[in-house]
Each structure stands twice: as structure tokens, then as C-alpha cells.
Design an enzyme around this catalytic site. Structure first.
Site, mmCIF file in Angstrom:
data_model
loop_
_atom_site.group_PDB
_atom_site.id
_atom_site.type_symbol
_atom_site.label_atom_id
_atom_site.label_comp_id
_atom_site.label_asym_id
_atom_site.label_seq_id
_atom_site.Cartn_x
_atom_site.Cartn_y
_atom_site.Cartn_z
ATOM 1 N N GLU A 142 28.829 65.290 51.660
ATOM 2 C CA GLU A 142 28.474 64.040 50.971
ATOM 3 C C GLU A 142 27.787 63.147 52.001
ATOM 4 O O GLU A 142 28.448 62.495 52.795
ATOM 5 C CB GLU A 142 29.759 63.400 50.432
ATOM 6 N N HIS A 154 30.731 54.960 53.654
ATOM 7 C CA HIS A 154 30.133 55.811 54.691
ATOM 8 C C HIS A 154 29.562 54.964 55.829
ATOM 9 O O HIS A 154 28.970 53.905 55.592
ATOM 10 C CB HIS A 154 29.035 56.687 54.086
ATOM 11 N N ASP A 268 41.582 57.885 38.721
ATOM 12 C CA ASP A 268 42.858 57.451 39.306
ATOM 13 C C ASP A 268 43.266 56.080 38.774
ATOM 14 O O ASP A 268 44.235 55.496 39.219
ATOM 15 C CB ASP A 268 42.759 57.416 40.840
ATOM 16 N N ASP A 293 38.494 62.975 45.137
ATOM 17 C CA ASP A 293 37.873 62.234 46.232
ATOM 18 C C ASP A 293 38.969 61.769 47.197
ATOM 19 O O ASP A 293 38.881 60.690 47.795
ATOM 20 C CB ASP A 293 37.056 61.044 45.707
#
Lengths: 379, 275
Positions: A142, A154, A268, A293
Site C-alpha cells: 500500500e 502514511h 469496524d 486493515d
């Protein structure tokens, strides 16, 4: 009739259970031999064989094993952290996720410097699952070819663009594509089309995400071979009715005939509002792929943990980059996500289970051996 | 001959299942002492199989020491075809019980040498010591197994061409497409069933009423092959009210008057738990 003995391995018959087969929960026994689902009728008439072990499931549901195509780690292990002891970390995760129903997964690396890819990727080997742990289908990379504006958690300094070399740049960054199964990239980046084509040619699934692409850019990427959307709604432009962006792929009429676009959903209860989950599910139910994830903190106590090059803070099912309110991966396990998905959408149990089994298998083109309980599939 | 008349299909099915259950348990089957059972397919015995499965699931009945021989199978139909009698037996009976696959015998309609397959089947029955109880159903034309009208009453297991009536009746199982219905079958002969120590025929529904009349109130006739069992010393017909519609009132009254005797055969219902 000649009796053909196919295998000496013990035959296990799961009785008193409901199994997910042909999109329905059926009251059938499940027969397994040698890690494969067995056709008991053939066993009976051809081999004249019967079960060696019978297990009473006490009316439980038997689902195909869940497939998690986006999992960054868990139980204290972070796949994006280059260590020499990477193997024991991945072994631990694959063993632990079994109890959450996950029988195969794509260890996922978030945006990292080339040195990390060069060190970690050679340590990931594609392997079958078993009692020792879930099978490894190949890595999900990713980044780092993603949008600065939608980088999410990120690290910005590691982001890259495609330069003159395009696909060669990607190869140089990752080092090797041998064990790579999925690459998430931003399709609005220059020269991304040739990269998508090259990856698709090699059987690697291209996923669109961490991107500010508009719908036509996304459609073009799909026409070049992209088949997946990384955590829909998260790290992409919000839905706008004059340009629905990547989200628009769910109802696009420019998808080539016979192709299906899948999309990952972190179900979630935090990363996606239940209403958004319902919108996606109702618009395109057959493309929905549940992903965790999950980060290293899954299965750990609340507090500070590392994700790639950054520190994150876990509070219940919430995970933030430490000191901020930026969401960063999830700590919900797959079984939790399946339950939440079913509750949030009011879909059938079958639909919820298939979103974590059949759909990811179809995404990866492995539905002939995974994602179903059909005869001769992996058990 | 016994004629057991029950109120409806469910009661007839249950009565038949109880009778089979009691017969097996009374036999006291064990290692080296197998009870041999002849079995039919079709829609009539489904309720009976359901009951037998229920007795097995409750722990009252085991098929561990039971050998079964099926009456017939289509020729040329793949074994895994949903309408093959292999599929039927697997789905409606075998997969639910504890029978040893080596003891469940069904003719192979895809055998390279069909007559050899039939001969071998007869031999297997003989080696098993003959059939203790042959359970059968009949067609509206009075055929037992695939012994169509005109079959020799002393026939043995062999290849038979199906009558048009049978093909038409079976078309519903093949999308109503006559061209898909198999036209040939392997079947035990009337003589094969006659050799059984006991025969039980299930007949339910008004559409079988004329066949029941032909079976028991007229003479033995190869055009109604089931009538052959008039000459069997131990035959029991189990039917529902509807199936008696063509019988004489006298016949029905006589046998209904005997129900208290017949019911002693199934009451009490034995259980292997007590053994």
C-alpha cells in the site's frame, strides 16, 4: 466396481452443522481429507470409504475461511518494520488470526523507504495454511506511489511518484515482485496507466486508493486492469454528485464487460459510518470485500504502538497517529468486522460471510480453491 | 397376504418405517449376521426413509449390520446426475445413516457389460444369504421395480426398456423433457423379489388405486407384475385410504377389521437402546 483408494489421510466428518455452500447456509455435513473438502458421495460409492473421525459441531455455522487482503500486522507485530526476525513475527500473526476465522491473508506494508521493501519482501514467502497458521497469499503493498493529499497515516517523506522509468521505478523501489499480490496506488499519478498494465500483466492485483482521482481517472485505471479499491471512502475524495470520484466506480457503466470491481471495507464501526457502509453494500453488494486493515495493536492492550515509521495510539477500537485525530488502521479482528457488517447492513449471514471469504477469493482469482466450501477446495 | 390401511401418506410411511425398524431389531443383527434389505426409490418411500433416519438419529436403530440391495438404476445416466438412483439413495438415505458403504449395493447402469453387472448383482444377493425383507413401491401400471407390464413373473435381474407410461411419469424429474429421460434401466426381476423371505409393498395415492385393485383383487397377471406377490407366502401391502378407492368395500372392511392385529407388528416400536 474397482475401489480406488485416493489417500490414506484420515477423513473428518463435521456433523450437526450448517455450512455455507452455493450462497446458502445448508444443513449438511462437511467432509475433509488431507486439507481438502471431500465429496462424501464419491467417497461412499467410489472408495467405499467412511469417516475416521466425526465431530459434533453442535449446530455451529461452518464458513469458508476468511481471507484478509489488507492486514498490516497484529499481536505486536508490524509487517512494515524491517527486522531480521520478520519470519517469527509473521508466523505469530498467521497463527493468532486463525482463531478469528482468517485462514489466509496478504501481509500489508504501508508506505516505507525502499530499504524496508528490500529487507522485508524477500522474507515473505507464499505458503499454504494449516494448523500452524493462516496461509500467506502474497504481500499487499500500500504505497508509496500514492497521493500526498490523501496520504492518511502514511509518512509523507517516503511517498514517491513515477518518473521517467515508471514501472522500472516501482521495481527499483520494491526490489522484487515475486511475492507481491496487491499494489495500492493512486491512479491520477502520471504514467500510472503503464504501471497498472505491467502489474496486471504479471498477475498482480492493482488497487486504487490514497488518491484524489476523479471518476474518469478511476475508470481509466480499471480499463487498464485495476480491480480493487483500497478501503472505500477512506483516503479518497468524498462522494460528490458531479464527480463521484473513485466511489463512483461502484455504479460506473464504463467497467469492461465481464469484469467486476471489488472494494475493501473496514467494517469496524469507526472507519466507515454504518450509513456509508449501507450505501456501498446496496449499490454494489457483490464487490464488497471486508478487510481489517489491522495494525500491530490488534490483539494488544490500549496504548502506544508503532505502525511503519510512525507511532500510533490505541483507544478501544480507535487508533490515531499519536497526538493527532488522524485515523490510522484498525484493531478490529475479522470476525468482529463480519458481525458489525451484518448488523450495520441488516444483510443475511450468508452475505456477510461471503464478503470475507468468497469475494476476496474472487478478487484474487482463487475461488476455485479458496473462499467456498465446494468439493476439492482447500479446507 | 396382509393389507394394512392407514389414514394418509404420513401414517402409511410411519407404519412402514416402524415395521422395517422392528424387523431389523428383532433379527438381532451383528458381526457376521447381517440383515438384508431390498430398497426402492421414487416418491412413495421418501416418508418412510425420513422416519427410518429419525429412528437412527435418536439412537434407536443402527444399519451397521444391514446390507441393502436397491431394486434398479437407469442405464447411461451419470452416477452423479441428481436423478440417478445412486444420488437418490445417497441424499435421501445413506448419508444420514451409519451403513457401511461396502454393504450398500446399487446396480451400476454405466457398467461396460450390463448383463454381467446384473448377474453379479444376483450373485451378491445370494452370497448375502438372500433378502430378508424386500421393500418396494409400484407404478400406476402395477410395475414392481422396472418390471414393466408383460415382464416374466419369474424374471431375474436384467436390462429392461422402459414403458412409455413410465417415461412420461419420469419426465417431471428431467425438466419435462422426454428426450432427457433414460429409456432403459437395470432392474431386479419379479423372481428376484419373489425369492425374498418377506415383501413389503408401499402404495399411496388415488392414482395408484387401480393398480392396488389389480394387485390384490384380480388374478396373477404379467400385465400387472405386482400381482405376482399373491403367490408369495409373506407379502404385506401398506397403503393409505386413497389407494383403496378401487377396492371392494368388503375387502377394505375386512382388512380394516384386522388393523388391531396388524398394529401389534409395530407396537411396541423396538429400540436398539434397550438391547
Amino acid at each position: 466396481m474397482v475401489q480406488q483408494i485416493v489417500s490414506d489421510a484420515p477423513i473428518v466428518q463435521f456433523t450437526n452443522c450448517r455450512i455455507l455452500r452455493s450462497h446458502q447456509l445448508q444443513r449438511e455435513d462437511l467432509w475433509v481429507r488431507d486439507g481438502k473438502i471431500l465429496n462424501p458421495e464419491k467417497l461412499f460409492f467410489d472408495e467405499k470409504g467412511s469417516a475416521d473421525i466425526q465431530l459434533d459441531c453442535k449446530d455451529s455455522i461452518i464458513t469458508p475461511g476468511f481471507i484478509d487482503v489488507q492486514i498490516n500486522g497484529g499481536f505486536g507485530v508490524d509487517f512494515s518494520l524491517a527486522t531480521d526476525d520478520f519470519k517469527s513475527g509473521i508466523d505469530l500473526v498467521s497463527q493468532k488470526i486463525l482463531s478469528h476465522g482468517v485462514t489466509s491473508f496478504c501481509p500489508t506494508l504501508v508506505t516505507s523507504p525502499p530499504s524496508v521493501y528490500h529487507q522485508v519482501l524477500p522474507q515473505i514467502s507464499i505458503r499454504n495454511g494449516g494448523v500452524h497458521g493462516a496461509g500467506i497469499l502474497g504481500a499487499h503493498l500500500e504505497g508509496p506511489f500514492i497521493s500526498k493529499e490523501k496520504k492518511g497515516a502514511h509518512p509523507e517523506h517516503c511517498l514517491r511518484t513515477f518518473e521517467a522509468g515508471a514501472f522500472q521505478d516501482l521495481l527499483a523501489t520494491y526490489g522484487s515482485l515475486d511475492c507481491v499480490r496487491i499494489v495500492t496506488l493512486a491512479p491520477e499519478m502520471k504514467r500510472s496507466s503503464e504501471v497498472i498494465q505491467e502489474l496486471t500483466k504479471r498477475g498482480i492485483c492493482v488497487s486504487l486508493g490514497h488518491s484524489v482521482a476523479n471518476l474518469s481517472q478511476a475508470e481509466e485505471a480499471v480499463q487498464h486492469g485495476a480491480t480493487f479499491i483500497t478501503h472505500l471512502f477512506n483516503a479518497m475524495l468524498p462522494f460528490h454528485h458531479r464527480d463521484p470520484g473513485i466511489v463512483g466506480l461502484l455504479t460506473s457503466d464504463k467497467i469492461p464487460a465481464g469484469r467486476r470491481v471489488f472494494y475493501g471495507m473496514i467494517s469496524d464501526g469507526i472507519h466507515t459510518n454504518p450509513a456509508a457502509l449501507r450505501i456501498a453494500h446496496r449499490a454494489h453488494p457483490k464487490g464488497l470485500v471486508l478487510v481489517t486493515d489491522a495494525i500491530a495493536g490488534m490483539g494488544l492492550a490500549p496504548g502506544r504502538h508503532t505502525l511503519g515509521q510512525q507511532v500510533v495510539e490505541i483507544d478501544g477500537l480507535n487508533t490515531y497517529i499519536a497526538g493527532t485525530k488522524t485515523l490510522s488502521g484498525s484493531v478490529a479482528t475479522m470476525d468482529t468486522c463480519v458481525r458489525h457488517f451484518q448488523e450495520a447492513t441488516g444483510c443475511s449471514v450468508e452475505t456477510a460471510l461471503e464478503a470475507a471469504s468468497l469475494h476476496p477469493a474472487q478478487l484474487l482469482g482463487i475461488e476455485h480453491k479458496k473462499g467456498t466450501l465446494n468439493y476439492d477446495s482447500d479446507a | 397376504m396382509r393389507l394394512v390401511i392407514l389414514e394418509d401418506y404420513d401414517q402409511a410411511s410411519e407404519w412402514a418405517a416402524k415395521y422395517i425398524c422392528n424387523r431389523i431389531i428383532q433379527f438381532k443383527p451383528s458381526q457376521g449376521r447381517y440383515f438384508t434389505l431390498g430398497l426402492p426409490t421414487g416418491s412413495t418411500p421418501l416418508g418412510c426413509y425420513k422416519k427410518l433416519i429419525e429412528y437412527h438419529k435418536n439412537g434407536d436403530l443402527s444399519f451397521k449390520y444391514v446390507k441393502t440391495f436397491n431394486m434398479d438404476e437407469y442405464v447411461g445416466l451419470p452416477r452423479n446426475h441428481p436423478e440417478s438412483y445412486h444420488s437418490y439413495m445417497w441424499n435421501n438415505f445413506f448419508k444420514h445413516i451409519d451403513i457401511d458403504p461396502n454393504n450398500a449395493h446399487i446396480l451400476d447402469g454405466n457398467a461396460p457389460d450390463l448383463q454381467a453387472e446384473c448377474d453379479a448383482f444376483e450373485k451378491k444377493i445370494e452370497e448375502a444369504g438372500g433378502i430378508d425383507l424386500f421393500v418396494g413401491g409400484i407404478g400406476p401400471d402395477g410395475h414392481i421395480a422396472f418390471n414393466e407390464p408383460g415382464s416374466s413373473l419369474s424374471s431375474r435381474t436384467r436390462l429392461k426398456t422402459l414403458a412409455m407410461d413410465t417415461i412420461l411419469a419420469n419426465a417431471k424429474y428431467f425438466d419435462g423433457d422426454l428426450s432427457k429421460v433414460p429409456t432403459m434401466a437395470l432392474t431386479v426381476g419379479v423372481g428376484t423379489v419373489m425369492d425374498a423371505r418377506e415383501v413389503m409393498i408401499l402404495i399411496t395415492g388415488a392414482h395408484k388405486a387401480f393398480a392396488l385393485y389389480k394387485a390384490i383383487e384380480e388374478g396373477v397377471n404379467h400385465m400387472w407384475t405386482v400381482s405376482a406377490f399373491q403367490q408369495h407366502p409373506r407379502t404385506i401391502f401398506v397403503c393409505d385410504e386413497d389407494a383403496t378407492l378401487e377396492l371392494r368395500v368388503k375387502t377394505v372392511k375386512y382388512f380394516k377389521g384386522l388393523m388391531h392385529v396388524h398394529n401389534k407388528l409395530v407396537d411396541p416400536l423396538y429400540s436398539m437402546k434397550e438391547n
